[in-house]
Motif scaffolding. Structure first.
Motif, PDB file in Angstrom:
ATOM      1  N   VAL A   1      62.802  26.192  74.318  1.00  0.00           N
ATOM      2  CA  VAL A   1      62.244  24.957  74.637  1.00  0.00           C
ATOM      3  C   VAL A   1      62.899  23.850  73.506  1.00  0.00           C
ATOM      4  N   GLY A   2      63.211  22.859  73.967  1.00  0.00           N
ATOM      5  CA  GLY A   2      63.749  21.805  73.281  1.00  0.00           C
ATOM      6  C   GLY A   2      63.448  20.328  73.929  1.00  0.00           C
ATOM      7  N   MET A   3      63.842  19.577  73.232  1.00  0.00           N
ATOM      8  CA  MET A   3      63.746  18.288  73.610  1.00  0.00           C
ATOM      9  C   MET A   3      64.767  17.116  72.887  1.00  0.00           C
ATOM     10  N   ALA A   4      65.508  16.482  73.606  1.00  0.00           N
ATOM     11  CA  ALA A   4      66.522  15.898  73.022  1.00  0.00           C
ATOM     12  C   ALA A   4      66.572  14.012  73.264  1.00  0.00           C
ATOM     13  N   HIS A   5      66.659  13.468  72.669  1.00  0.00           N
ATOM     14  CA  HIS A   5      66.558  11.836  72.670  1.00  0.00           C
ATOM     15  C   HIS A   5      68.075  11.585  72.567  1.00  0.00           C
ATOM     16  N   LEU A   6      68.436  10.850  73.851  1.00  0.00           N
ATOM     17  CA  LEU A   6      69.840  10.352  74.177  1.00  0.00           C
ATOM     18  C   LEU A   6      69.956   9.093  74.486  1.00  0.00           C
ATOM     19  N   ARG A   7      71.121   8.338  74.117  1.00  0.00           N
ATOM     20  CA  ARG A   7      71.428   7.061  74.603  1.00  0.00           C
ATOM     21  C   ARG A   7      72.785   7.353  75.445  1.00  0.00           C
ATOM     22  N   LEU A   8      72.439   6.998  76.716  1.00  0.00           N
ATOM     23  CA  LEU A   8      73.770   7.382  77.542  1.00  0.00           C
ATOM     24  C   LEU A   8      73.871   6.093  78.541  1.00  0.00           C
ATOM     25  N   HIS A  43      64.174   8.021  81.877  1.00  0.00           N
ATOM     26  CA  HIS A  43      64.283   6.704  80.755  1.00  0.00           C
ATOM     27  C   HIS A  43      62.872   6.512  80.328  1.00  0.00           C
ATOM     28  N   PRO A  44      62.463   6.807  79.133  1.00  0.00           N
ATOM     29  CA  PRO A  44      61.163   6.617  78.944  1.00  0.00           C
ATOM     30  C   PRO A  44      60.408   5.223  79.151  1.00  0.00           C
ATOM     31  N   GLY A  45      59.211   5.137  79.389  1.00  0.00           N
ATOM     32  CA  GLY A  45      58.681   3.688  79.331  1.00  0.00           C
ATOM     33  C   GLY A  45      58.685   3.056  78.200  1.00  0.00           C
TER      34      GLY A  45
END
Length: 179
Positions: free
Chosen positions: A122-129, A167-169
């Motif tokens: 389980v993981g989560m990554a915040h990306l800028r794409l 894309h998060p709010g």
């Protein structure tokens, strides 16, 4: 009916279908039926339900067109029905802004119910794409999931893969920036 004869996707379009898939127990029943047909008794055993409860939920799924009887056989004068998914996959409607995502709620519930100490990733990554990178990553994730779906063997234990690329709010970005 072999799974290669099933339609690729069933799009959930009616309120009855949405109510049927929104229930965690019915979600788990559909997971049992994903790879091979099963009877009410088999479904009840695999999901941990009483046969009466299992029958009730399967009837609702059948009425909604999400599962169907694929074969029958007589056992001591009783007709035994084998149920299977009506399509290879079920496509849920977009929940809309601020709406709960049924798939993600069920995935979290399944993750929380997984055996303690069992291997899981389980993981989560915040990306800028860029938009092109975003689209490419989404397509690659879909292709990878499909590749492993094709490798699935019904005789092996279940494994679930859930991913969400979004894309998060604005609220989520504001909270992230406040840290």
């Amino acid at each position: 009916m072999p799974t290669d004869e099933l339609p690729d996707a069933l799009h959930v379009t009616t309120d009855e279908q949405l109510r049927a898939v929104s229930n965690l127990t019915r979600h788990r029943i559909m997971a049992v039926l994903r790879f091979e047909p099963a009877t009410i008794t088999q479904i009840a055993e695999r999901v941990g339900l009483a046969k009466g409860s299992s029958s009730y939920h399967v009837r609702l799924l059948e009425r909604a067109g999400l599962v169907k009887v694929v074969r029958t056989r007589k056992v001591r004068g009783v007709t035994e029905r084998y149920y299977a998914m009506a399509a290879r996959s079920v496509v849920l409607p977009d929940p809309g802004e601020g709406g709960p995502d049924v798939l993600m709620r069920h995935a979290v519930a399944d993750l929380e119910a997984s055996p303690v100490g069992a291997e899981r990733h389980v993981g989560m990554a915040h990306l800028r794409l860029t938009e092109a990178q975003f689209a490419e990553l989404g397509a690659r994730l879909q292709a990878l999931a499909e590749e492993y779906r094709e490798l699935s063997d019904p005789s092996l234990p279940d494994a679930s893969l859930v991913f969400a690329l979004f894309h998060p709010g604005a609220g989520a970005r504001d909270e992230e920036g406040a840290k």
